[in-house]
Design an enzyme around this catalytic site. Sequence first.
Site, PDB file in Angstrom:
ATOM      1  CG  ASP A  29      24.711  39.651  48.603  1.00 44.68           C
ATOM      2  OD1 ASP A  29      24.011  38.831  46.966  1.00 44.68           O
ATOM      3  OD2 ASP A  29      25.294  39.586  49.037  1.00 44.68           O
ATOM      4  CD  GLU A  79      42.929  43.136  26.180  1.00 37.44           C
ATOM      5  OE1 GLU A  79      44.045  42.599  27.554  1.00 37.44           O
ATOM      6  OE2 GLU A  79      43.637  43.567  26.477  1.00 37.44           O
ATOM      7  CB  CYS A 111      41.912  48.303  27.315  1.00 37.74           C
ATOM      8  SG  CYS A 111      41.299  46.453  28.127  1.00 37.74           S
ATOM      9  CG  HIS A 233      39.465  50.227  29.996  1.00 38.28           C
ATOM     10  ND1 HIS A 233      38.742  49.718  29.211  1.00 38.28           N
ATOM     11  CD2 HIS A 233      40.052  49.725  30.746  1.00 38.28           C
ATOM     12  CE1 HIS A 233      39.280  48.514  28.993  1.00 38.28           C
ATOM     13  NE2 HIS A 233      39.758  48.739  30.168  1.00 38.28           N
TER      14      HIS A 233
END
Length: 383
Positions: A29, A79, A111, A233
């Site tokens: 969906d 990273e 992160c 973040h």
Amino acid sequence: MNVGIDKISFYSPAYYIDMTELADIRKVDPAKFHVGIGQDQMALAPKTQDIVTFAANAAQNILGADDLAEIDTIIVATESGIDESKASAVILHRLLGIQPFARAFEIKEACYGATAGLQFAKEHVALHPDKKVLVIASDIAKYGLKSGGEPTQGAGAVAMLVSADPKILTFEDDNVMLTQDIYDFWRPVGYAFPLVDGPLSNETYIQSFQKIWEENKKQNHSSFSDYAALTFHIPYTKMGKKALKSVLKNGTEDEQNRLLSRYEESIVYSKKIGNMYTGSLYLGLISLLENSTALQENDRIGLFSYGSGSVAEFFSMKLVKDYQKYLKKDLHEKQLAQRTKLSIGQYEEMFSETLDTSEDKKFYDKTPYSISEIKGTIRHYNE
């Protein structure tokens, strides 16, 4: 003396897919992607473009001759490193033409890395106010075709120039940090894609913000009323909103409306690009500054940085008078508008192409700073 962000810009590759089309192909969906995770488009990178390509393009948007002469440190947070030993920052130092007597290095902690870089830059410039530090967050977020994380992929870089007497934002001295040894997301050496415990990752993110927000209130005696906006973040745009709402229920109706409105302004660009890993928080910051008409001089913005594994940090910055004059909104909007939309078949083909550095080969990607050649395992870039 104030220290902060003097210039800031982002770059994302010139290809994207529509999330409705991805949902249709995956027999999902579309609301699961658009509403459930909050993504409309996803940026894609061909094999001839890597973190150096993105970083150099983001940085060239903001650097003048004076900056190149005054930068004495360049830090890349990533990273998605291209070498286990040599830092991409060393390559960027040459490509960008920064004066030779400078240091260059990479930072890694999922992160969170760019926040560590900014804090190093803050302290360095405070001691050496005649110098500037270039901090770049550059990443490619890939989880695999048809994987659970596929709709949360993305790519790009954010470049930030830290200086004394900055034109956009000044640092406050209110950092609160949190470290927990948790395997919610990790990528062992040799693995092409990360390993993710989705439920644990979401839970750890939200609980980290709750813990650090409470500690911030305790250490800095802060409340919602002290912040014009809170930025997060953004691995996908619904994630930060979940964390914000988990504590915002204790705020007044006015505080809830204000902070939720600013949050929506902070995710405008992320909805079109997707996950930038180390750059995601700072892409959200750019989006907030360039899409909000409610912010003004001396407004305080809280930033929540999170890196799986996990390290979190909360700190704040204040807006400088006339900061709007130094933003790159027109450039950023033009960049996004000029991207090429790919079909899902084209995306899957691009995704599956890998760069073989063991084979000497020339490439013909005309994008600035893209890979022009592999020779003796070394990447050479268009300049």
